[in-house]
Design a protein around this motif. Structure first.
Motif, PDB file in Angstrom:
ATOM      1  N   ALA A   1       0.822  -1.212   0.000  1.00 46.06           N
ATOM      2  CA  ALA A   1       0.000   0.000   0.000  1.00 46.06           C
ATOM      3  C   ALA A   1       0.852   1.257   0.000  1.00 46.06           C
ATOM      4  CB  ALA A   1      -0.924   0.005   1.214  1.00 46.06           C
ATOM      5  N   THR A   2       2.112   1.140   0.430  1.00 46.42           N
ATOM      6  CA  THR A   2       3.028   2.282   0.417  1.00 46.42           C
ATOM      7  C   THR A   2       4.150   2.086  -0.608  1.00 46.42           C
ATOM      8  OG1 THR A   2       4.217   1.292   2.297  1.00 46.42           O
ATOM      9  CG2 THR A   2       2.564   2.969   2.798  1.00 46.42           C
ATOM     10  N   GLY A   3       3.913   1.181  -1.554  1.00 48.70           N
ATOM     11  CA  GLY A   3       4.841   1.026  -2.672  1.00 48.70           C
ATOM     12  C   GLY A   3       5.969   0.041  -2.476  1.00 48.70           C
ATOM     13  N   TRP A   4       5.907  -0.792  -1.438  1.00 53.21           N
ATOM     14  CA  TRP A   4       6.976  -1.757  -1.177  1.00 53.21           C
ATOM     15  C   TRP A   4       6.605  -3.159  -1.639  1.00 53.21           C
ATOM     16  CZ3 TRP A   4      11.770  -0.466   0.159  1.00 53.21           C
ATOM     17  CH2 TRP A   4      11.995   0.764   0.797  1.00 53.21           C
ATOM     18  N   VAL A   5       7.513  -3.817  -2.338  1.00 56.83           N
ATOM     19  CA  VAL A   5       7.325  -5.203  -2.777  1.00 56.83           C
ATOM     20  C   VAL A   5       8.643  -5.950  -2.571  1.00 56.83           C
ATOM     21  CG1 VAL A   5       5.537  -4.703  -4.483  1.00 56.83           C
ATOM     22  CG2 VAL A   5       7.950  -4.615  -5.152  1.00 56.83           C
ATOM     23  N   ARG A   6       8.562  -7.272  -2.586  1.00 59.17           N
ATOM     24  CA  ARG A   6       9.751  -8.110  -2.461  1.00 59.17           C
ATOM     25  C   ARG A   6      10.130  -8.642  -3.842  1.00 59.17           C
ATOM     26  NH1 ARG A   6      12.599  -8.567   2.202  1.00 59.17           N
ATOM     27  NH2 ARG A   6      12.777 -10.835   2.039  1.00 59.17           N
ATOM     28  N   ARG A   7      11.430  -8.536  -4.174  1.00 54.91           N
ATOM     29  CA  ARG A   7      11.930  -9.026  -5.459  1.00 54.91           C
ATOM     30  C   ARG A   7      13.277  -9.711  -5.249  1.00 54.91           C
ATOM     31  NH1 ARG A   7      11.094  -3.913  -9.635  1.00 54.91           N
ATOM     32  NH2 ARG A   7       8.793  -3.891  -9.631  1.00 54.91           N
ATOM     33  N   PRO A   8      13.633 -10.614  -6.153  1.00 54.45           N
ATOM     34  CA  PRO A   8      14.957 -11.240  -6.050  1.00 54.45           C
ATOM     35  C   PRO A   8      16.056 -10.204  -6.251  1.00 54.45           C
ATOM     36  CG  PRO A   8      13.508 -12.525  -7.464  1.00 54.45           C
ATOM     37  CD  PRO A   8      12.824 -11.219  -7.226  1.00 54.45           C
ATOM     38  N   GLY A   9      17.041 -10.218  -5.349  1.00 56.02           N
ATOM     39  CA  GLY A   9      18.150  -9.294  -5.451  1.00 56.02           C
ATOM     40  C   GLY A   9      19.285  -9.876  -6.283  1.00 56.02           C
ATOM     41  N   PRO A  10      20.438  -9.205  -6.316  1.00 50.96           N
ATOM     42  CA  PRO A  10      21.590  -9.691  -7.087  1.00 50.96           C
ATOM     43  C   PRO A  10      22.040 -11.093  -6.702  1.00 50.96           C
ATOM     44  CG  PRO A  10      21.906  -7.415  -6.390  1.00 50.96           C
ATOM     45  CD  PRO A  10      20.699  -7.909  -5.679  1.00 50.96           C
ATOM     46  N   ASN A  11      21.833 -11.437  -5.409  1.00 40.94           N
ATOM     47  CA  ASN A  11      22.252 -12.766  -4.951  1.00 40.94           C
ATOM     48  C   ASN A  11      21.149 -13.815  -5.080  1.00 40.94           C
ATOM     49  OD1 ASN A  11      20.503 -11.881  -3.013  1.00 40.94           O
ATOM     50  ND2 ASN A  11      21.943 -11.991  -1.298  1.00 40.94           N
ATOM     51  N   GLY A  12      20.022 -13.420  -5.686  1.00 39.17           N
ATOM     52  CA  GLY A  12      18.919 -14.347  -5.880  1.00 39.17           C
ATOM     53  C   GLY A  12      17.937 -14.404  -4.738  1.00 39.17           C
ATOM     54  N   LYS A  13      18.269 -13.785  -3.598  1.00 34.89           N
ATOM     55  CA  LYS A  13      17.379 -13.792  -2.438  1.00 34.89           C
ATOM     56  C   LYS A  13      16.381 -12.644  -2.532  1.00 34.89           C
ATOM     57  CE  LYS A  13      20.688 -15.939   0.747  1.00 34.89           C
ATOM     58  NZ  LYS A  13      21.402 -15.800   2.049  1.00 34.89           N
ATOM     59  N   GLN A  14      15.215 -12.863  -1.902  1.00 33.73           N
ATOM     60  CA  GLN A  14      14.177 -11.838  -1.921  1.00 33.73           C
ATOM     61  C   GLN A  14      14.618 -10.622  -1.107  1.00 33.73           C
ATOM     62  OE1 GLN A  14      11.075 -11.852  -3.505  1.00 33.73           O
ATOM     63  NE2 GLN A  14      11.708 -13.736  -4.537  1.00 33.73           N
ATOM     64  N   GLU A  15      14.471  -9.435  -1.708  1.00 38.19           N
ATOM     65  CA  GLU A  15      14.820  -8.191  -1.037  1.00 38.19           C
ATOM     66  C   GLU A  15      13.696  -7.177  -1.237  1.00 38.19           C
ATOM     67  OE1 GLU A  15      18.460  -6.835  -2.698  1.00 38.19           O
ATOM     68  OE2 GLU A  15      19.673  -8.465  -1.852  1.00 38.19           O
ATOM     69  N   TRP A  16      13.649  -6.190  -0.342  1.00 38.07           N
ATOM     70  CA  TRP A  16      12.657  -5.134  -0.478  1.00 38.07           C
ATOM     71  C   TRP A  16      13.008  -4.230  -1.664  1.00 38.07           C
ATOM     72  CZ3 TRP A  16       8.114  -5.510   1.447  1.00 38.07           C
ATOM     73  CH2 TRP A  16       7.884  -6.094   2.693  1.00 38.07           C
ATOM     74  N   HIS A  17      11.961  -3.811  -2.369  1.00 44.25           N
ATOM     75  CA  HIS A  17      12.134  -2.905  -3.499  1.00 44.25           C
ATOM     76  C   HIS A  17      11.035  -1.851  -3.433  1.00 44.25           C
ATOM     77  CE1 HIS A  17      12.788  -1.349  -7.538  1.00 44.25           C
ATOM     78  NE2 HIS A  17      11.499  -1.530  -7.784  1.00 44.25           N
ATOM     79  N   LYS A  18      11.412  -0.600  -3.534  1.00 45.41           N
ATOM     80  CA  LYS A  18      10.451   0.505  -3.516  1.00 45.41           C
ATOM     81  C   LYS A  18      10.033   0.787  -4.952  1.00 45.41           C
ATOM     82  CE  LYS A  18       8.453   4.056  -1.294  1.00 45.41           C
ATOM     83  NZ  LYS A  18       7.367   3.875  -0.307  1.00 45.41           N
TER      84      LYS A  18
END
Length: 546
Positions: free
Chosen positions: A94-111
């Motif tokens: 609701a405030t624009g935050w989602v989880r996505r795979p980062g450079p290392n393949g692990k899920q990271e927060w993304h604005k």
């Protein structure tokens, strides 16, 4: 039901910030693993919109008893409830935050977007409103949502009252179930439907054979118009109540006969049912640049569904200023937009290695269906004899389906779009944002039974042939809970929609006039400044000469 540890609200918030997908279900804390986010038939957004919230009603409204039995395996203990129920948190999305795979393949927060809080308290921008806009890429963004971002904005709603509405809905749901309204009336309900479909198909084939091209196109359009209602029922698991059987039947109808993706529709429609009429989240009201039913769209909102900015650009300014005049013209060609959305969805799924439940065979079946559709429909167009007749057949058959699209928007376009926040209960939100279209039982089939949208939104899996009986119980429920059950006639409803579109069109014109006035003032100030500079320069030059 799973572990027995009790979690405080602050502890839940910290776990969410740490990256866990946590949802409340009847006092239990459900921990949703990434693999289920990827595999959920209704899409990941169905979970993400309820992170930190009590989703008990939404879960029970949209799932069968067999599915509900699987929930205990996801329980991670209980949560501390107040005397008035669970005080919800604001989901990160609701405030624009989602989880996505980062450079290392692990899920990271993304604005992915920036949040905009309301600084007023009006119909379109209540104090509880949180909208999304494109983030400023030049500004450094935090690495994760904060505890503050999960806290509720100001709201006029009472948690106690909303909890009471929720409890009353649960009791109503039990009564509807006990009344046997979830039992599908195959013979009396779908029997006449099948006969109608066969008659329309035969009529289209017969008239086509006799070279009555336009008449054939009309019958085919009517067939598509009627078939989509059953595809809708199947997409909600509202016919056999078996996911696999309903999905196969829905694919045969939607993809093979209609050329549309049932997979796209289900994912789109599920989100619509969960965040109904929210400008930044409900794809069913996000039609920029062709339509805007709220002035909020004039700020170039970010869509959490489409993952892009709904641009309020030069084209949108022109089109939206006359949207109320072009409404029926656009509706006449709305089916072509469904093709675009369907094929975009299927194309994206071709590269999705983590497809939802049944994703592989379901996707292949859909692709086969789309190829089959364009093969037989292409032969129909080719057999018209000339490109002029083929074009006429294509246009007429598609325009005939337009009343369906008009009916769909009647139930929501004229209703409030203000965001009342996570504090709002499921029944309160559905009754606030949805309306019925009043019509006689004799012509109810023209609406596919879905003119009773209020009851459908409260009980999405309910067979539509039972909606009339259930609606009587819903009206009593609304009366007892002090909620408004909105309904109006077809003509009146069209008037309400046109009025809503006209209101936004007027806002566009006003903004345009203000912008022109600001430009005029800026030009005048610049000219005055230039004149002043020239005068000073002239005076200075004269002194030197003297």
């Amino acid at each position: 039901m799973g572990a027995t540890r009790t979690w405080t609200r602050d502890a839940v918030a910290k776990r969410i910030i740490a990256g866990e997908t946590l949802i409340i279900y009847h006092g239990h804390l459900l921990k949703i693993p990434q693999k289920w986010l990827d595999a959920h038939p209704g899409g990941a957004l169905a979970f993400l919109h309820f992170v930190g919230r009590d989703a008990s009603d939404e879960i029970e409204a949209n799932h069968s008893e067999d599915t509900l039995k699987l929930i205990p395996k996801y329980s991670d203990g209980r949560v501390e409830m107040t005397n008035e129920g669970w005080l919800p948190l604001v989901p990160p999305i609701a405030t624009g935050w989602v989880r996505r795979p980062g450079p290392n393949g692990k899920q990271e927060w993304h604005k992915e977007a920036a949040e905009v809080y309301s600084n007023e308290d009006s119909k379109f921008y209540p104090s509880s409103s949180i909208l999304l806009v494109e983030k400023d890429k030049a500004t450094n963004q935090p690495s994760a949502p904060s505890l503050a971002s999960l806290q509720l904005p100001p709201s006029d709603l009472s948690l106690k009252v909303q909890t009471r509405h929720s409890n009353a809905w649960s009791e109503l749901h039990r009564r509807i179930t006990d009344a046997g309204l979830y039992k599908t009336p195959y013979l009396t309900g779908y029997g006449p439907e099948v006969v109608r479909y066969l008659l329309l198909a035969c009529a289209s084939a017969y008239t086509y054979k006799h070279d009555w091209i336009i008449t054939s196109a009309v019958f085919l359009g009517l067939l598509w118009h009627q078939l989509v209602f059953t595809a809708h029922d199947l997409g909600h698991m509202g016919v056999t109540h078996n996911w696999t059987i309903d999905r196969i039947l829905a694919t045969l109808i939607a993809d093979f006969i209609g050329g549309l993706s049932i997979g796209w529709w289900v994912q789109n429609h599920n989100v619509h049912h969960l965040v109904t009429n929210h400008p930044a989240h409900d794809p069913d009201i996000e039609h920029m640049p062709f339509f805007a039913i709220s002035p909020a769209f004039l700020t170039s909102l970010w869509s959490s569904y489409y993952k892009r900015v709904l641009k309020y650009d030069a084209f949108a300014k022109i089109f939206l200023s006359i949207q109320h005049k072009l409404f029926y013209i656009v509706m006449g060609f709305a089916r072509f937009n469904l093709y675009a959305n369907s094929y975009t969805f299927l194309f994206q799924k071709a590269f999705d290695t983590k497809r939802a439940r049944g994703g592989n065979w379901a996707w292949r079946l859909e692709m086969t269906g789309i190829l089959f559709f364009w093969t037989w429909f292409g032969c129909v167009l080719y057999g018209c004899g000339s490109w002029q007749k083929a074009l006429a057949y294509l246009v007429v058959s598609h325009v005939v389906t337009s009343p369906l699209h008009v009916q769909i928007v009647l139930s929501h376009f004229s209703m409030p779009t203000g965001d009342l926040g996570p504090l709002e209960s499921f029944p309160h939100r559905q009754l606030r944002t949805t309306t019925d279209v009043i019509c006689s039982d004799k012509i109810a089939f023209l609406h596919g039974g879905l003119h009773l949208q209020v009851t459908h939104h409260l009980f999405p899996r309910l067979p539509r042939h039972n909606l009339r009986k259930a609606s009587m119980m819903v009206k009593q429920f609304a009366k007892e809970e002090g909620l408004t059950y909105a309904e109006f006639g077809f003509v009146e409803g069209n008037g309400e929609v046109i009025s809503t579109l006209r209101h936004v069109a007027e806002q566009v014109k006003i903004m345009g006039k203000v912008a022109k006035e600001e430009v005029r003032e800026a030009v005048e100030k610049r000219n005055m400044a230039v004149k002043a500079n020239l005068k000073r320069a002239s005076n200075g030059h004269g002194l030197k000469e003297h």
